[in-house]
Design an enzyme around this catalytic site. Structure first.
Site, PDB file in Angstrom:
ATOM      1  N   LYS A  38       0.842  -1.198   0.000  1.00 27.26           N
ATOM      2  CA  LYS A  38       0.000   0.000   0.000  1.00 27.26           C
ATOM      3  C   LYS A  38       0.883   1.255   0.000  1.00 27.26           C
ATOM      4  CE  LYS A  38      -0.341  -0.042   5.057  1.00 27.26           C
ATOM      5  NZ  LYS A  38      -1.216  -0.121   6.238  1.00 27.26           N
ATOM      6  N   ARG A 136      -9.552  -0.212  15.469  1.00 25.20           N
ATOM      7  CA  ARG A 136      -9.490   0.598  14.259  1.00 25.20           C
ATOM      8  C   ARG A 136     -10.553   0.115  13.273  1.00 25.20           C
ATOM      9  NH1 ARG A 136      -3.666   1.071  11.363  1.00 25.20           N
ATOM     10  NH2 ARG A 136      -4.205  -1.056  10.734  1.00 25.20           N
ATOM     11  N   TYR A 264      11.582  31.874   4.138  1.00 25.81           N
ATOM     12  CA  TYR A 264      10.319  32.521   4.490  1.00 25.81           C
ATOM     13  C   TYR A 264      10.257  32.909   5.962  1.00 25.81           C
ATOM     14  CZ  TYR A 264       8.362  31.157  -0.043  1.00 25.81           C
ATOM     15  OH  TYR A 264       8.103  31.004  -1.374  1.00 25.81           O
ATOM     16  N   MET A 314       8.283  24.811  -0.252  1.00 24.65           N
ATOM     17  CA  MET A 314       7.571  23.789  -1.010  1.00 24.65           C
ATOM     18  C   MET A 314       8.524  22.965  -1.874  1.00 24.65           C
ATOM     19  SD  MET A 314       4.429  24.139  -3.744  1.00 24.65           S
ATOM     20  CE  MET A 314       3.309  24.812  -2.506  1.00 24.65           C
TER      21      MET A 314
END
Length: 371
Positions: A38, A136, A264, A314
């Site tokens: 997965k 779960r 930033y 990013m």
């Protein structure tokens, strides 16, 4: 081995084979092995990983969602594929692609039986999950009579396996809890067989269950993180080889004067006469999240650690190379299969290797070595 000239995730198939064989060595010869692929095979490449494991004769695959199983089928995977988190909207493609659903509550059980009936299926293979403590997904033990009544009332489906999931198999301080889970699952399986007249095959162990609880191997085991090189303990990780190495390059070097800032929000301000920084072409869009910024995370350049300074951008990160002899174009190791593993980097930001490796963006180029 070529030096990186861009950001690249290098996947070592020889390491994957080593991990598979090591984990298999812990099992009885008749015990089946399910490979969990997965989340793009834990951030690598699900199609190529699964094809390689299929050639190694793995018995089963598991994915989280149906679309992941469809991708494997399109890649030529013919082994059985268990969908761990079945959703009703995907019933049609599950049957169309011969995927095997996990039916984990009354709603999904009844709806799948109804859908499979409308599709004129006969003994379609399904898996029933019981919750033994992870809380779960899964039926409770006291749901057993209900499940039996539903699956014996129809020939549309046939229960291929019963399974559960260990909650803390890596933590030996929770041994009593884990043994209670195992005993609970055994009781469920025995009662299920008595009621239904046959015994589906059983599976419960994840990677740490394989390594720590041989009594829970049953008919099949499931391994995810272990295949990719992590054993959830220093002792076991030493026997495994991380499959993926994330590498990049230095795009630009800057000399920052005292008081000047980087990135930033001016999150880093130089407190030295001259601070030398390197800008690297990867950022939080590539899977190096903001938690690694401001000195928590680091990369390795020419064998030396360079801390990440300022906020992660990013598409870029900046690192401190003041005391490192390097130049633009030099290779940078973010994590590898040797000393600076994904686990090491994840520890620096108080997270886990699972989160880091599964976060590596699909825009990062994948390359494969040691076919």
């Amino acid at each position: 081995m070529l030096k990186a000239q861009e950001t690249v995730l290098e996947i070592d198939l020889k390491a994957l084979k080593h991990n598979f064989e090591y984990l298999k060595s812990k099992l009885q010869p008749e015990t089946k092995f399910l490979a969990v692929v997965k989340a793009f095979a834990y951030g690598s490449d699900a199609q190529k990983i699964a094809k390689y494991l299929q050639d190694l004769d793995v018995d089963y695959f598991a994915v989280a969602y149906a679309n992941e199983g469809i991708t494997l089928r399109k890649a030529g995977i013919t082994k059985p594929i268990l969908v761990l988190h079945t959703l009703a909207i995907n019933f049609d493609v599950i049957i169309e692609n011969c995927l095997e659903p996990n039916l984990y509550n009354a709603k999904i059980l009844n709806e799948f039986i109804a859908f499979a009936s409308s599709e004129k299926q006969n003994e379609y293979p399904v898996h029933i999950k019981f919750n033994t403590g992870l809380n779960r997904l899964g039926f409770w033990e006291n749901d057993l009579e209900y499940v039996v009544s539903k699956v014996t009332a129809t020939s549309v489906v046939k229960v291929k396996s019963l399974f559960s999931h260990l909650a803390a198999s890596e933590d030996l301080n929770e041994r009593d809890f884990t043994l209670n889970q195992i005993n609970s699952f055994k009781a469920i399986a025995e009662n299920f067989e008595a009621e239904i007249g046959y015994m589906p095959f059983l599976h419960m162990s994840n990677t740490s269950g394989i390594l720590n609880y041989p009594e829970a191997h049953f008919d099949m085991v499931r391994s995810g993180i272990g295949l990719y090189g992590f054993g959830n303990s220093e002792k076991e990780s030493a026997h495994l080889k991380p499959v993926a190495s994330l590498k990049t390059v230095i795009s630009q070097i800057h000399k920052i004067k005292k008081g000047e800032s980087v990135g930033y929000n001016r999150a880093y301000k130089s407190d030295r006469l001259i601070t030398k920084t390197a800008t690297l072409p990867l950022g939080h869009a590539d899977g190096i999240s903001r938690i690694y910024g401001n000195g928590k995370g680091f990369v390795t350049i020419n064998g030396q650690k360079a801390s990440i300074i300022g906020n992660v951008c990013m598409d870029m990160i900046m690192v401190n190379i003041t005391d490192i002899d390097c130049k633009e174009g030099d290779e940078v190791i973010v994590f590898d299969g040797n000393t600076i593993t994904a686990e090491t980097l994840a520890d620096s930001a108080n997270t886990i290797s699972y989160e880091l490796i599964t976060s590596i963006s699909q825009r990062v180029k994948r390359t494969f070595i040691n076919y």
